[in-house]
Design a protein around this motif. Structure first.
Motif, PDB file in Angstrom:
ATOM      1  N   VAL A  23      47.126  54.812  47.080  1.00 40.00           N
ATOM      2  CA  VAL A  23      47.893  53.749  47.738  1.00 40.00           C
ATOM      3  C   VAL A  23      47.242  53.401  49.074  1.00 40.00           C
ATOM      4  CG1 VAL A  23      50.136  53.165  48.764  1.00 40.00           C
ATOM      5  CG2 VAL A  23      50.039  54.404  46.592  1.00 40.00           C
ATOM      6  N   ASP A  24      46.860  54.473  49.806  1.00 39.60           N
ATOM      7  CA  ASP A  24      46.209  54.245  51.098  1.00 39.60           C
ATOM      8  C   ASP A  24      44.879  53.518  50.934  1.00 39.60           C
ATOM      9  OD1 ASP A  24      48.230  55.295  52.485  1.00 39.60           O
ATOM     10  OD2 ASP A  24      47.366  57.322  52.682  1.00 39.60           O
ATOM     11  N   LEU A  25      44.095  53.969  49.934  1.00 41.06           N
ATOM     12  CA  LEU A  25      42.786  53.358  49.700  1.00 41.06           C
ATOM     13  C   LEU A  25      42.906  51.846  49.511  1.00 41.06           C
ATOM     14  CD1 LEU A  25      40.805  55.667  47.239  1.00 41.06           C
ATOM     15  CD2 LEU A  25      40.232  55.077  49.594  1.00 41.06           C
ATOM     16  N   ASP A  84      35.890  60.174  39.001  1.00 41.75           N
ATOM     17  CA  ASP A  84      36.010  59.220  37.889  1.00 41.75           C
ATOM     18  C   ASP A  84      37.149  59.656  36.967  1.00 41.75           C
ATOM     19  OD1 ASP A  84      35.502  57.071  36.323  1.00 41.75           O
ATOM     20  OD2 ASP A  84      33.904  58.063  35.172  1.00 41.75           O
ATOM     21  N   ILE A  85      38.363  59.739  37.551  1.00 40.95           N
ATOM     22  CA  ILE A  85      39.520  60.110  36.731  1.00 40.95           C
ATOM     23  C   ILE A  85      40.462  58.916  36.690  1.00 40.95           C
ATOM     24  CG2 ILE A  85      39.410  62.588  37.176  1.00 40.95           C
ATOM     25  CD1 ILE A  85      41.601  62.068  39.322  1.00 40.95           C
ATOM     26  N   ALA A  86      41.431  58.973  35.721  1.00 41.74           N
ATOM     27  CA  ALA A  86      42.376  57.870  35.578  1.00 41.74           C
ATOM     28  C   ALA A  86      43.146  57.687  36.884  1.00 41.74           C
ATOM     29  CB  ALA A  86      43.342  58.159  34.432  1.00 41.74           C
ATOM     30  N   ALA A  87      43.299  56.424  37.274  1.00 40.96           N
ATOM     31  CA  ALA A  87      43.946  56.129  38.541  1.00 40.96           C
ATOM     32  C   ALA A  87      45.433  56.447  38.470  1.00 40.96           C
ATOM     33  CB  ALA A  87      43.731  54.663  38.895  1.00 40.96           C
ATOM     34  N   ASP A  88      45.943  57.191  39.446  1.00 37.60           N
ATOM     35  CA  ASP A  88      47.387  57.437  39.549  1.00 37.60           C
ATOM     36  C   ASP A  88      47.900  56.625  40.728  1.00 37.60           C
ATOM     37  OD1 ASP A  88      49.931  58.261  39.803  1.00 37.60           O
ATOM     38  OD2 ASP A  88      49.465  60.393  40.159  1.00 37.60           O
ATOM     39  N   SER A 137      39.721  53.539  36.350  1.00 34.72           N
ATOM     40  CA  SER A 137      39.346  54.819  36.942  1.00 34.72           C
ATOM     41  C   SER A 137      39.627  54.762  38.437  1.00 34.72           C
ATOM     42  CB  SER A 137      37.857  55.083  36.664  1.00 34.72           C
ATOM     43  OG  SER A 137      37.324  55.855  37.692  1.00 34.72           O
ATOM     44  N   GLU A 138      39.839  55.925  39.013  1.00 37.87           N
ATOM     45  CA  GLU A 138      40.120  55.981  40.444  1.00 37.87           C
ATOM     46  C   GLU A 138      38.958  55.402  41.252  1.00 37.87           C
ATOM     47  OE1 GLU A 138      42.528  59.620  41.492  1.00 37.87           O
ATOM     48  OE2 GLU A 138      41.107  59.609  43.164  1.00 37.87           O
ATOM     49  N   SER A 139      37.720  55.576  40.701  1.00 42.55           N
ATOM     50  CA  SER A 139      36.530  55.120  41.433  1.00 42.55           C
ATOM     51  C   SER A 139      36.504  53.600  41.578  1.00 42.55           C
ATOM     52  CB  SER A 139      35.254  55.607  40.740  1.00 42.55           C
ATOM     53  OG  SER A 139      35.282  55.182  39.382  1.00 42.55           O
ATOM     54  N   THR A 140      37.224  52.908  40.676  1.00 44.10           N
ATOM     55  CA  THR A 140      37.291  51.456  40.786  1.00 44.10           C
ATOM     56  C   THR A 140      37.835  51.046  42.148  1.00 44.10           C
ATOM     57  OG1 THR A 140      37.942  51.554  38.461  1.00 44.10           O
ATOM     58  CG2 THR A 140      38.028  49.395  39.520  1.00 44.10           C
ATOM     59  N   PHE A 141      38.784  51.857  42.645  1.00 39.61           N
ATOM     60  CA  PHE A 141      39.443  51.517  43.907  1.00 39.61           C
ATOM     61  C   PHE A 141      38.864  52.331  45.068  1.00 39.61           C
ATOM     62  CE2 PHE A 141      42.397  50.837  40.412  1.00 39.61           C
ATOM     63  CZ  PHE A 141      42.625  49.472  40.556  1.00 39.61           C
ATOM     64  N   GLY A 142      37.640  52.780  44.938  1.00 38.20           N
ATOM     65  CA  GLY A 142      36.964  53.469  46.030  1.00 38.20           C
ATOM     66  C   GLY A 142      37.243  54.958  46.082  1.00 38.20           C
ATOM     67  N   TYR A 149      42.525  43.968  44.911  1.00 37.98           N
ATOM     68  CA  TYR A 149      41.684  44.921  45.626  1.00 37.98           C
ATOM     69  C   TYR A 149      40.332  44.283  45.872  1.00 37.98           C
ATOM     70  CZ  TYR A 149      38.969  49.122  46.542  1.00 37.98           C
ATOM     71  OH  TYR A 149      38.126  50.050  47.091  1.00 37.98           O
ATOM     72  N   GLN A 150      40.004  44.112  47.107  1.00 39.84           N
ATOM     73  CA  GLN A 150      38.732  43.517  47.508  1.00 39.84           C
ATOM     74  C   GLN A 150      38.479  42.180  46.811  1.00 39.84           C
ATOM     75  OE1 GLN A 150      35.871  46.640  46.829  1.00 39.84           O
ATOM     76  NE2 GLN A 150      36.221  47.474  48.889  1.00 39.84           N
ATOM     77  N   GLY A 151      39.539  41.355  46.820  1.00 44.72           N
ATOM     78  CA  GLY A 151      39.394  39.997  46.292  1.00 44.72           C
ATOM     79  C   GLY A 151      39.425  39.905  44.772  1.00 44.72           C
ATOM     80  N   ALA A 152      39.472  41.068  44.093  1.00 42.39           N
ATOM     81  CA  ALA A 152      39.511  41.010  42.634  1.00 42.39           C
ATOM     82  C   ALA A 152      40.933  41.358  42.159  1.00 42.39           C
ATOM     83  CB  ALA A 152      38.502  41.980  42.048  1.00 42.39           C
ATOM     84  N   TRP A 153      41.290  40.921  40.951  1.00 37.24           N
ATOM     85  CA  TRP A 153      42.609  41.183  40.382  1.00 37.24           C
ATOM     86  C   TRP A 153      42.503  42.242  39.305  1.00 37.24           C
ATOM     87  CZ3 TRP A 153      46.556  38.530  42.652  1.00 37.24           C
ATOM     88  CH2 TRP A 153      46.199  37.393  43.407  1.00 37.24           C
ATOM     89  N   TYR A 154      43.464  43.134  39.285  1.00 38.79           N
ATOM     90  CA  TYR A 154      43.526  44.168  38.260  1.00 38.79           C
ATOM     91  C   TYR A 154      44.944  44.201  37.690  1.00 38.79           C
ATOM     92  CZ  TYR A 154      39.279  45.687  40.622  1.00 38.79           C
ATOM     93  OH  TYR A 154      38.047  45.715  41.197  1.00 38.79           O
ATOM     94  N   SER A 155      45.044  44.499  36.405  1.00 40.09           N
ATOM     95  CA  SER A 155      46.387  44.630  35.810  1.00 40.09           C
ATOM     96  C   SER A 155      46.489  45.990  35.131  1.00 40.09           C
ATOM     97  CB  SER A 155      46.633  43.502  34.807  1.00 40.09           C
ATOM     98  OG  SER A 155      45.581  43.447  33.876  1.00 40.09           O
ATOM     99  N   PRO A 156      46.869  46.990  35.882  1.00 44.41           N
ATOM    100  CA  PRO A 156      46.878  48.364  35.348  1.00 44.41           C
ATOM    101  C   PRO A 156      47.852  48.563  34.190  1.00 44.41           C
ATOM    102  CG  PRO A 156      47.095  48.322  37.737  1.00 44.41           C
ATOM    103  CD  PRO A 156      47.280  46.931  37.274  1.00 44.41           C
ATOM    104  N   VAL A 157      48.858  47.683  34.075  1.00 42.18           N
ATOM    105  CA  VAL A 157      49.809  47.836  32.968  1.00 42.18           C
ATOM    106  C   VAL A 157      49.094  47.701  31.630  1.00 42.18           C
ATOM    107  CG1 VAL A 157      51.776  46.729  31.842  1.00 42.18           C
ATOM    108  CG2 VAL A 157      51.813  47.113  34.286  1.00 42.18           C
TER     109      VAL A 157
END
Lengths: 529, 341
Positions: free
Chosen positions: B81-83, B70-74, B61-66, B48-56
């Protein structure tokens, strides 16, 4: 000329497709005794068992041959026909009287069974006949013995019951498979006398299977020598014994342990001295396990052994000789004085005793049981070394193991193999190597040769003698086999029921036995020479 | 490896069925250890935006992905998914996009629903993916079984060794105690105890351990009683080897063959006991992935055969594999097998 009673022609036996017996042929007439002689694994027992078709078929098979009993073919005969012959026309005695009687049945039931099956007798008739048979085989007080179970009988009595079972239907042929091997010498003699007496009275043919040439010479009319599944030589008893033709027969006849010991130097130091050694096992009865008496396994034995000397301890089973050996090793508790090199072994604490253990080692009777099957030969021998010489490096350990294996006549390259890959004689050499590697001063040999074939026995005796003279070892040689004792011992102690009945130099004892029991023992052991 | 173990290893391999069973079982077990990477409602990797994330491995937080809140990302939420997609990012998903707890609200039929390309083995009566629950359930069963087997073997061997070694009164009292202990109705006791405490993995393990350790005591005791009078044990004593060393070196290996013969059976019975407790509803906490619970669902929903059949096949295959492996291990430790002449 009439057909022989039993005619075996070109018999072959395979086990799992492997040829075990090949081209065995012999005949047997009424009233005649034929002996099958050979070492263990020579195929004599399986040949005899195949006469009654008692082998584990279909693991075993007969690719060729014929066995004719009174002209009828037994090989591949239908089961009902075989049953009619087994136990009725052909009786069989097995080697081990402990396991060949059913421990859950009384004597009456065991003998009566065959009468009920083959003769269709009713219970009272069978009982009368059973009594008659017990009397015939010389069991004292047969009436009360009817209700005895096998464990209540002695080894000799059990073998008599076995014979009574085999004779119940007056068979024409009696097959005796090592009938006396498991018995004491004096009992052996009685059983053999009984067998030949019965044979003459009943006119049966006897097929005797034995590895003991002395017995064969005394009992048989003709003899067939078996080696690796084949009959290498057969003929009249005198011809075979006096002028053997085949090299194997000659080897077998010469396999008797021979030679005498050189006398020990007068100044040889005393290694072990025992004074009034007693091992009593308490007999406990009742709910509170009160001690009501003692089984006196060893009762007041005195002995002493000097360096380079062999003290033979002879006696029949139950005489306490093995218990005495274990007591001297401090493996079981005992009373009395046991001095090794002047120190009282019984006064030592556990740690000191363990350190002294290297000096006294033991070789057991059964080479199959005395080696841990999970240990390679090298590990077996290294075990004691690691305890007593903890500073040795792995290379030094290996060097010692290889040299001791060479000393007992084994190939040092086999040291990573496991016990089951070796023969009985080789295993006994391994057991000796395990003891020797600790450089003991005294070796207790508890019947080291009784589980081995004659020819292997004399090899072990030669080995022991060579080791003794090289290392000035003292031996305590426990045995019931007087021939070997005579070949190996300097002095002998004769034990009976835990007591020493006679002691003396080996030659004196054998030529001029003083005690009555010694005389009987020697007569029984050497009667066939 | 020293020659003995080499020989044992060869002996083990000689039993082809056990050898293949071991491979298959190990593959399944190791795969199930990484269950989070196989079946999860979070992607393994997100760019996402050039950075790597490993949600596993990490919670984001949802805000991390725009997102706004500030809730846990689903990551299953089309909004998120669209974001990510609009920002030119991508997500690497596990093969099964469901965690064992994930409820699929987007079902074609009411739960339990039949297998689809999305839910490979269908869903259970709460709309959870059966395949995901199987993978997690397999892992928990095997781990539970192994832990129980190892612990009860250790206790059992020690108890048996003490009895056989010391004999006499120790042996007598211990034997009577075990007889009484074995007389207790284990399943009822487990049910009662499980209703007193809140059953967790550790509690269940402890409770079952109370009763499963006795399985080995008898055989180990008998082997010790028999072996302490062996000639080679006597010989070792005569060599001056210490008592404890003798017991461990010469006597224990005799008992090990019996132990190893019993072990696969203890393992399978541990798994079976756990499964039956779960089946009855007295086992692991509600919501845990468990084969027993799946079986119970299969029983309650006979119209949905994929539940019962799946649980049955998985249990059957797992227990059979373990037995085959156990047989091969037993052959390997038998000094009389193979290598003759």
């Amino acid at each position: 000329m009439t057909a022989p009673l039993l005619e075996v022609t070109d018999l072959a036996i395979d086990f799992n497709g492997q040829a075990t017996v090949r081209g065995v042929s012999f005949t047997l007439d009424r009233g005649e005794t034929l002996a099958l002689v050979g070492e263990s694994g020579s195929g004599k027992s399986v040949s005899a068992l195949s006469i009654l078709q008692l082998l584990p078929y279909p693991t075993a098979s007969h690719p060729a041959g014929s066995i004719r009993f009174e002209g009828r073919e037994l090989l591949g005969a239908a089961e009902p026909d075989l049953i009619a012959v087994r136990g009725d026309r052909i009786g069989m005695i097995f080697q081990e009287p402990m396991t060949s009687l059913n421990p859950l049945h009384t004597v009456e039931k065991q003998i009566g069974e065959t009468l009920l099956i083959h003769r269709g007798m009713d219970a009272p008739a069978a009982r009368a006949r059973t009594l008659e048979l017990l009397e015939l085989v010389g069991i004292a007080d047969p009436e009360s013995r009817l209700r005895s179970y096998p464990h209540q009988l002695s080894g000799g009595q059990r073998q008599r019951v076995m014979i009574a079972m085999a004779l119940a239907n007056e068979p024409d042929l009696l097959i005796a498979d090592e009938p006396t091997t498991a018995l004491d010498v004096t009992i052996q003699q009685q059983i053999l006398e009984l067998l030949s007496d019965l044979q003459q009275r009943l006119g049966m043919a006897l097929l005797l299977i034995s590895h003991d040439l002395g017995i064969v010479r005394r009992m048989a009319d003709r003899v067939a020598v078996m080696h690796r599944g084949q009959i290498v030589e057969q003929g009249q008893i005198d011809a075979i014994f006096d002028t053997p033709q085949h090299p194997y027969t000659i080897e077998l006849l010469n396999a008797e342990p021979s030679g005498r010991q050189e006398p020990v130097a007068d100044d040889a130091p005393e290694v072990l001295a025992g004074n009034d050694i007693r091992v009593w096992f308490p007999i406990q009865r009742g709910l509170l396990r009160r001690t009501v008496g003692h089984v006196k396994a060893v009762d007041g034995v005195d002995l002493h052994v000097r360096a380079g000397e062999t003290l033979g301890i002879v006696g029949e089973s139950g005489s306490g000789k093995t218990t005495l050996g274990l007591a001297l090793l401090r493996l079981i508790d005992s009373r009395g004085d046991i001095r090794f090199d002047g120190t009282d072994l019984r006064a030592l604490d556990k740690a000191t005793l363990r350190a002294r253990r290297a000096d006294i080692q033991i070789v057991f009777q059964d080479p199959f049981a005395s080696l841990d099957p999970r240990f390679s030969i090298s590990q077996v021998i290294a075990e004691g070394l690691r305890v007593h010489f903890p500073k040795l490096t792995e290379t030094q350990l290996d060097d010692r193991i290889r040299s001791v294996l060479g000393e007992v006549g084994l190939d040092a390259d086999t040291r990573h193999r496991y016990p089951h890959e070796f023969s009985g004689g080789q295993r006994q050499r391994i057991a000796i190597a395990r003891a020797l590697v600790l450089e003991p001063r005294l070796l207790i040999l508890d019947e080291p040769t009784s589980a081995l074939d004659r020819s292997v026995q004399s090899q072990i005796v030669d080995l022991l003698r060579a080791l003794q003279s090289r290392r000035r070892l003292a031996y305590l040689f426990i045995s019931h086999d007087l021939k070997i004792v005579r070949a190996l011992a300097h002095r002998v102690i004769v034990m009976k029921d835990g007591h020493v009945v006679e002691t003396g130099d080996v030659e004196n004892l054998f030529t001029q036995p003083r005690h009555d029991y010694t005389r009987r023992l020697i007569a029984a052991a050497l009667f066939n020479h | 490896m020293n020659p003995i173990n080499q020989r044992r290893w060869q002996q083990f391999q000689a039993n082809r069925r056990g050898w293949w069973s071991l491979w298959l079982f190990m593959a399944l077990f190791i795969a199930s250890l990484g269950a989070e990477l196989l079946a999860n409602d979070r992607p393994i990797l997100v760019s996402y935006q050039g950075a790597w994330y490993s949600p596993v491995f990490t919670d984001y937080s949802e805000s991390t992905f725009g997102g706004d809140l500030d809730i846990a990302a689903d990551f299953r939420d089309p909004y998120l998914v669209d974001l990510i997609r609009e920002a030119g990012g991508w997500m690497l998903w596990p093969p099964i996009r469901y965690h064992y707890q994930t409820i699929n609200y987007d079902l074609p039929t009411p739960a339990p629903s039949a297998p689809t390309t999305d839910n490979w083995l269908g869903t259970d009566d709460q709309g959870r993916d059966v395949a995901a629950r199987l993978i997690y359930g397999f892992r928990i069963s095997v781990l539970f079984g192994l832990a129980l087997t190892i612990l009860s073997s250790i206790i059992g061997v020690m108890a048996g060794a003490v009895q056989g070694f010391f004999g006499g009164l120790t042996d007598l009292l211990f034997q009577r105690f075990i007889e009484i202990w074995n007389g207790l109705p284990v399943l009822y006791l487990l049910i009662i105890l499980a209703s007193v405490v809140e059953p967790t993995f550790a509690w269940l393990l402890g409770l079952m351990l109370l009763f499963s350790w006795t399985a080995l005591v008898g055989v180990v005791r008998a082997e010790f009683l028999r072996a302490r009078n062996f000639d080679y044990v006597r010989a070792a004593r005569a060599l001056g080897v210490g008592e404890l060393t003798i017991m461990v070196r010469h006597v224990l290996p005799n008992a090990m063959v019996a132990t190893l013969t019993f072990m696969p059976f203890i393992l399978t019975s541990s798994i079976t006991t756990l499964t039956s407790l779960d089946f009855l509803g007295f086992g692991l906490p509600v919501g845990s992935p468990s084969l027993g619970e799946l079986l119970a669902q299969g029983k309650n929903n006979l119209q949905a055969p994929w539940l019962g059949i799946t649980a049955f096949v998985v249990l059957g295959v797992m227990l059979s594999l373990l037995i085959f492996v156990g047989e091969a291990a037993r052959d390997a430790f038998d000094p009389r097998k193979g290598g003759m002449r």
